[in-house]
Design an enzyme around this catalytic site. Structure first.
Site, PDB file in Angstrom:
ATOM      1  N   GLY A   9       0.866  -1.184   0.000  1.00 49.63           N
ATOM      2  CA  GLY A   9       0.000   0.000   0.000  1.00 49.63           C
ATOM      3  C   GLY A   9       0.891   1.219   0.000  1.00 49.63           C
ATOM      4  CB  VAL A  12       1.133  10.225   0.516  1.00 50.39           C
ATOM      5  CG1 VAL A  12      -0.119  10.409   1.336  1.00 50.39           C
ATOM      6  CG2 VAL A  12       2.226  11.118   1.008  1.00 50.39           C
ATOM      7  CG  ASN A  32       0.347   0.530  -4.636  1.00 51.75           C
ATOM      8  OD1 ASN A  32      -0.066   0.829  -3.527  1.00 51.75           O
ATOM      9  ND2 ASN A  32      -0.245   0.909  -5.749  1.00 51.75           N
ATOM     10  CG  ASN A 102      -6.301   6.580  11.339  1.00 51.61           C
ATOM     11  OD1 ASN A 102      -5.605   6.365  12.336  1.00 51.61           O
ATOM     12  ND2 ASN A 102      -6.299   7.733  10.706  1.00 51.61           N
ATOM     13  CB  SER A 128      -0.323  10.082  15.002  1.00 50.46           C
ATOM     14  OG  SER A 128      -0.668  11.446  14.852  1.00 50.46           O
ATOM     15  N   GLY A 129       0.974  11.498  12.523  1.00 52.21           N
ATOM     16  CA  GLY A 129       1.927  12.528  12.148  1.00 52.21           C
ATOM     17  C   GLY A 129       1.799  12.932  10.697  1.00 52.21           C
ATOM     18  CE  LYS A 182      -3.226   8.217  14.514  1.00 51.79           C
ATOM     19  NZ  LYS A 182      -4.280   8.611  13.668  1.00 51.79           N
ATOM     20  CG  HIS A 185      -3.520  10.978  18.327  1.00 52.53           C
ATOM     21  ND1 HIS A 185      -3.931  11.363  17.065  1.00 52.53           N
ATOM     22  CD2 HIS A 185      -2.396  11.688  18.575  1.00 52.53           C
ATOM     23  CE1 HIS A 185      -3.092  12.258  16.580  1.00 52.53           C
ATOM     24  NE2 HIS A 185      -2.146  12.474  17.477  1.00 52.53           N
ATOM     25  CG  ASN A 186      -7.093  10.358  14.800  1.00 52.94           C
ATOM     26  OD1 ASN A 186      -5.930  10.349  15.190  1.00 52.94           O
ATOM     27  ND2 ASN A 186      -7.428  10.082  13.555  1.00 52.94           N
ATOM     28  CD  GLU A 189      -6.011  14.961  14.318  1.00 53.63           C
ATOM     29  OE1 GLU A 189      -5.088  14.153  14.536  1.00 53.63           O
ATOM     30  OE2 GLU A 189      -6.649  14.973  13.245  1.00 53.63           O
TER      31      GLU A 189
HETATM   32  C1  6PG Z   1      -2.784  11.694  12.368  1.00 54.08           C
HETATM   33  C2  6PG Z   1      -4.151  12.177  11.955  1.00 54.08           C
HETATM   34  C3  6PG Z   1      -4.716  11.402  10.826  1.00 54.08           C
HETATM   35  C4  6PG Z   1      -6.152  11.782  10.432  1.00 54.08           C
HETATM   36  C5  6PG Z   1      -6.337  13.184  10.018  1.00 54.08           C
HETATM   37  C6  6PG Z   1      -7.671  13.532   9.372  1.00 54.08           C
HETATM   38  O1  6PG Z   1      -2.693  11.302  13.522  1.00 54.08           O
HETATM   39  O2  6PG Z   1      -1.832  11.742  11.590  1.00 54.08           O
HETATM   40  O3  6PG Z   1      -5.016  12.031  13.029  1.00 54.08           O
HETATM   41  O4  6PG Z   1      -4.712  10.064  11.218  1.00 54.08           O
HETATM   42  O5  6PG Z   1      -6.514  10.975   9.367  1.00 54.08           O
HETATM   43  O6  6PG Z   1      -6.113  14.010  11.070  1.00 54.08           O
HETATM   44  O7  6PG Z   1      -8.786  13.225  10.128  1.00 54.08           O
HETATM   45  P1  6PG Z   1     -10.208  13.811   9.697  1.00 54.08           P
HETATM   46  O8  6PG Z   1     -10.292  13.772   8.200  1.00 54.08           O
HETATM   47  O9  6PG Z   1     -11.234  12.932  10.319  1.00 54.08           O
HETATM   48  O10 6PG Z   1     -10.245  15.214  10.195  1.00 54.08           O
END
Ligand code: 6PG
Length: 476
Positions: A9, A12, A32, A102, A128-129, A182, A185-186, A189
């Protein structure tokens, strides 16, 4: 020599993760579904390390030393299941399949169970990042068995972000623990971004500050307790000029926030666990409201608000008040988030080290922030801390800012500026610290209309009042 690890996969995130592995000296096999991406990776970045291109999954499996370690970086849901189903028959006992997308933690639990029954390891790992993190060091939250982490740990910690020499990667716990963390975490976020957006909106509409002036405010805030990646990039977005109109970039962006689903999952899961994550819920609802064009159009200019959004406040004092409101509300969102992790950890027997979660979020990830050091210290002081809000450091921080926080929520209401994150956080704080809650009245109502019973403050047992009779009390 055969490759040490594989990535399938190569969109990016997958591509950057593969490059990160290669740049750190690991021999990486890449694949891929459509070969074009594999070729592009080798052509553009092949010089960065030791890559082996595989045309299909059997070739990818063949390219690996045993036990094989294969990272899947495809869309969550069915595409992930499709790759797993294709891989499994090609693998041998002890091989490790890592899902770094995710995924929903319940999917991860299901997959882990299915693969472990076949003698394979399945590791659901949060990463994440964004693109940048995947390439230069993300925060990594692996779940799965201890044995799998013994093999993966040295690789994952090496490619993760580091803060003061410490890797932003730790074994979170068995099966779905990594993906749950994770997801949280979101959720955090989402809450963080909503609170930042409310701070921006209030300062702009109440004080009439321009986006450029607001960028300076956020830049200033980023030198203190609020220092974080999201505050830093807020200043960046606010100071951006739109190349077409020459005006502020933020003013030409359609005001409808999208979401891919992890925030919603967080809230759904927390509802199931019975944990009030009101900060994250309000953040998800606010995004939904922003996207609800039909009702917004029906209401805009029709539903009256206060005569003016301008309230008589001192500019600098109000900016400082909003900073306090943001910090306190953020703290509530984290307290709620860590509560949800604790509750899930208890429910699923994960034994998650909460302090370690704060540690691995200090670098690499979207919510990285100075304040996570304080959370780590709070759990060091007391690993069984019932809520972050009762830790001395945070208790004092909120105590110092609470008058400001209350003024901001009141000003938002007076000015007619929506601040669901700030106000829900404050209500949670006041609810948490209340000696008595009106839940007593709710219990009385439930008993009256449905004989749902109640408990007493002064006696053990469960009681019911004969509401339609002589109103005597019976104990059951
Ligand atoms: C990360 C982010 C990532 C997430 C985006 C978009 O930790 O790198 O959390 O995993 O996909 O932040 O999320 P939304 O499209 O739901 O805003």
């Amino acid at each position: 020599a055969k490759a040490e690890i594989a990535v399938t996969g190569l969109a990016v995130m997958g591509r950057n993760l593969a490059r990160n592995l290669a740049r750190n000296g690991f021999r990486v096999a890449v694949h891929n579904r459509s070969q074009g991406r594999t070729d592009a990776l080798i052509e553009e970045f092949g010089h960065e390390g030791d890559f082996t291109a595989a045309a299909d999954l059997p070739a990818l499996v063949e390219a690996l030393e045993q036990p094989r370690k294969i990272i899947i970086m495809v869309k969550a849901g069915e595409p992930t299941d499709a790759v797993i189903d294709e891989l499994v028959p090609l693998l041998d006992q002890g091989d490790i399949v890592i899902d770094a997308g995710n995924a929903h933690f319940l999917d991860t639990r299901r997959r882990e169970k299915a693969l472990s029954e076949k003698g394979l390891h399945f590791v659901g790992s949060g990463v994440s990042g964004g693109e940048e993190g995947a390439l230069n060091g993300p925060s990594i939250m692996p779940g799965g068995s201890k044995e799998s982490y013994a093999a993966l740990g040295p690789i994952l910690t090496k490619i993760s972000a580091h803060v003061n020499g410490e890797a932003c990667c730790v074994h979170v716990g068995p099966d779905g623990a990594g993906h749950f963390v994770k997801m949280l975490h979101n959720g955090i976020e989402y809450a963080d971004m909503q609170l930042i957006a409310e701070a921006y909106d209030l300062l702009r509409r109440v004080l009439g500050l321009s986006p450029a002036e607001l960028a300076d405010v956020f830049r200033e805030w980023n030198t203190g307790d609020l220092e974080s990646f999201l505050i830093e990039i807020t200043a960046d977005v606010l100071s951006q000029v739109d190349p077409t109109t020459g005006g502020a970039f933020v003013d030409v962006v359609l005001d409808q926030a999208e979401q891919k689903g992890t925030g919603r999952w967080t809230v759904q899961s927390a509802l199931d666990l019975g944990i009030p994550v009101s900060g994250m819920a309000e953040a998800v609802f606010a995004r939904s409201l922003s996207g609800d064009v039909v009702r917004r159009e029906a209401a805009a200019g029709v539903l009256p608000g206060p005569a003016s959004a301008k309230v008589d406040v001192d500019r600098d004092a109000f900016i400082e008040d909003v900073r306090h409101a943001l910090y306190s509300s953020k703290l509530v969102a984290y307290a709620q988030g860590f509560d949800a992790i604790r509750a899930a950890s208890e429910q699923y027997d994960w034994n998650v080290d909460l302090g370690a979660m704060a540690t691995i979020w200090r670098g690499g990830c979207i919510i990285r922030a100075r304040f996570l050091d304080r959370i780590k210290e709070a759990y060091d002081r007391n690993p069984a801390l019932p809520s972050l809000l009762v830790d001395d450091y945070f208790k004092d921080a909120v105590a110092n800012g609470q008058d400001a926080w209350r003024r901001v929520v009141a000003t938002a209401a007076t000015a007619g500026v929506p601040a669901p994150g700030f106000s829900a956080a404050l209500s949670y704080y006041d609810g948490l610290r209340a000696d008595r809650l009106p839940a007593a009245l709710i219990q009385g109502l439930r008993d009256l209309f449905g004989a749902h019973t109640y408990k007493r403050v002064d006696a053990e047992g469960t009681f019911h009042l004969e509401w339609s009779g002589d109103r005597s009390e019976t104990k059951s």
